[in-house]
Scaffold this motif. Structure first.
Motif: not given
Length: 522
Positions: A212-226, A347-355
């Protein structure tokens, strides 16, 4: 490799762990089993790579190579490509073979040789770019520990047994299309966590929660820098994100030394190049190791309501991570301190998901002040997701996922999801567990920002303000089920009928008692 073959490998590896049950404590044999699997992996990786360099040479099998010039050339290339080096005599298969020796002229004692090999793996990296990633990596494999045997012979026998069983398993590292060994390693970590009780939370997040966490932070993205995890445990969460998107760099920090070593092993074993990950061992809140960096994706499962120095450390009041909120998180509950730290590094374009534990949603005092600032002044809260209770190893408390974004596409509302209902998980043994469809429903509801009866609600910021920034999920998602209406007249008639039947039965029973010449029971 097929799913059946992968399961077979998992079963074989777990079978080796089971050989040690009752002989060594679970925490101890976890370190030995995972450590030796890692050593075997490094050996097979070295063997395959060296043989690829030897193509066309007179000697085409690295195990038989003795030419010092060729060995030196292979060492130089290995350190650049693999990050470490093993001589042919130091390969896992060579040490395991020595452990099988049992003749009058040859001893099967291998502890000193094995210790020397593990030390040499680390020493081979000194002065290279990979030195930090391999430094003290095998320190938890204490071959002299009485935990694995009271005598030298007993300890040697246990180690020989482990190596022999591992040596019979084909890791199939030549199968470039598959991360089979990495998946099997994750499986083992999960199995050890399941039996570790309270300490499991130190190193493992249940697979479906990780997903769930992984899918949330990659929403709409196929490549992530970090991607970054400030409490990375075994590194499983970071690696899970890589299953959802192509990741360039992995960053993590972990306080526990043994778990930190496990995280580095996990990265290397999943074929993450040593230049592409940076895992540090330190207290994240007191000594952040990556504070000058900003990350596109942040995932975490911090220790719930941990203690931290808070206002006992005067530097915290001026720390850029915490200073703007007006209050510091309580010393006995570091949940918001971790949240603020992650937001600072996002980052400004980032997503954070935490329990987090549910308390972060409604507790007052300093936490209420910080929560209001996050929503009212910063407007970074994107979603709150309630998870079932008893889903984490070692604790039965209900938990939630908090999603933060600095630049929100829809910045006038917050999505609330209540996935804690009995329809949204199954019970497996003593644990509750999310199914694949439960995970997909959470992710889809978040992505589409939809309201579903008794499951989710898209609340406006005005509604949040009306609730004094209390985020308790039942305030927004109504899961109340009306009880079936009861007809009192029907119930009364039923009671009259029962009373009549009871009196009739008493008459019959009195007659039977008289015939038998015994007292009636009433």
């Amino acid at each position: 490799m097929s799913e059946d073959q992968k399961r077979q490998l998992e079963t074989q590896l777990w079978g080796i762990a089971n050989l040690l049950r009752g002989k060594i404590s679970a925490d101890d044999y976890r370190d030995y089993i995972l450590g030796f699997i890692f050593y075997k992996y490094l050996s097979e990786k070295q063997y395959i790579y060296a043989n690829s360099l030897l193509l066309g040479e007179a000697t085409t099998d690295y195990k038989d190579l003795t030419d010092p010039d060729l060995l030196e050339a292979i060492k130089e290339e290995s350190l650049l490509t693999l990050g470490y080096f093993l001589l042919p005599t130091e390969l896992f298969s060579a040490i395991a073979a020595r452990g099988n020796a049992d003749t009058e002229t040859e001893s099967n004692y291998i502890l000193e040789d094995l210790k020397a090999v593990l030390n040499h793996i680390e020493q081979s990296t000194m002065g290279t770019d990979s030195e930090e990633d391999f430094n003290a990596l095998f320190e938890d494999l204490d071959l002299n520990s009485t935990k694995i045997g009271r005598t030298v012979a007993a300890r040697n026998a246990v180690i020989v047994q482990i190596l022999n069983h591992l040596n019979k398993i084909d890791f199939k590292l030549g199968d470039l299309e598959s991360d089979v060994l990495g998946d099997a390693y994750e499986y083992l970590i999960g199995k050890f966590a399941a039996g570790a009780g309270k300490s499991a939370g130190e190193f493992y997040t249940p697979q479906q929660v990780s997903k769930i966490l992984a899918k949330l932070v990659t929403t709409g993205k196929t490549k992530i820098k970090s991607v970054y995890d400030p409490t990375c445990g075994s590194g499983s969460l970071l690696l899970r994100v890589a299953k959802e998107a192509e990741i360039t760099e992995f960053y993590g920090q972990e306080l526990n030394r043994t778990t930190y070593n496990l995280a580095r092993m996990n990265m290397i074993l999943h074929d993450v190049h040593y230049r592409d990950f940076n895992i540090q061992q330190e207290d994240t809140l007191e000594n952040p190791q990556h504070e000058n960096l900003r990350f596109e994706a942040i995932v975490a499962n911090p220790p719930f309501s941990a203690h931290w120095k808070g206002d006992d450390n005067p530097l915290n009041s001026n720390d850029a991570r915490f200073s703007q909120y007006g209050r510091l998180a309580p010393k006995t509950k570091a949940d918001f301190a971790f949240m603020q730290h992650m937001l600072f590094q996002l980052a400004d374009n980032g997503i954070m998901a935490s329990v987090f534990p549910h308390g972060v949603l409604f507790r007052g005092g300093a936490e209420g002040v910080i929560r209001e600032y996050l929503i009212k002044e910063m407007n970074v809260l994107d979603a709150v997701i309630g998870l079932p209770a008893n889903i984490f190893y070692g604790t039965s408390i209900p938990t939630c996922i908090v999603v933060l974004k600095k630049c929100r596409e829809q910045d006038d509302n917050i999505v609330f999801i209540d996935a804690s209902g009995e329809d949204h998980f199954i019970k497996v043994g003593n644990q509750n567990e999310l199914r694949e469809e439960d995970v997909e429903l959470i992710v889809e509801t978040y992505s589409k920002r939809e309201t579903h009866d008794k499951y989710s609600y898209v609340a406006t910021l005005a509604e949040i303000a009306e609730n004094d920034y209390n985020l308790n999920i039942p305030r927004y998602v109504d899961t109340f089920e009306e009880e079936e209406s009861i007809e009192l007249d029907t119930v009364a008639e039923g009671l009259v009928q029962l009373d009549s039947e009871l009196k009739s039965n008493e008459v019959s029973l009195t007659g039977f008692c008289k015939e038998l010449g015994i007292k009636t029971p009433f």
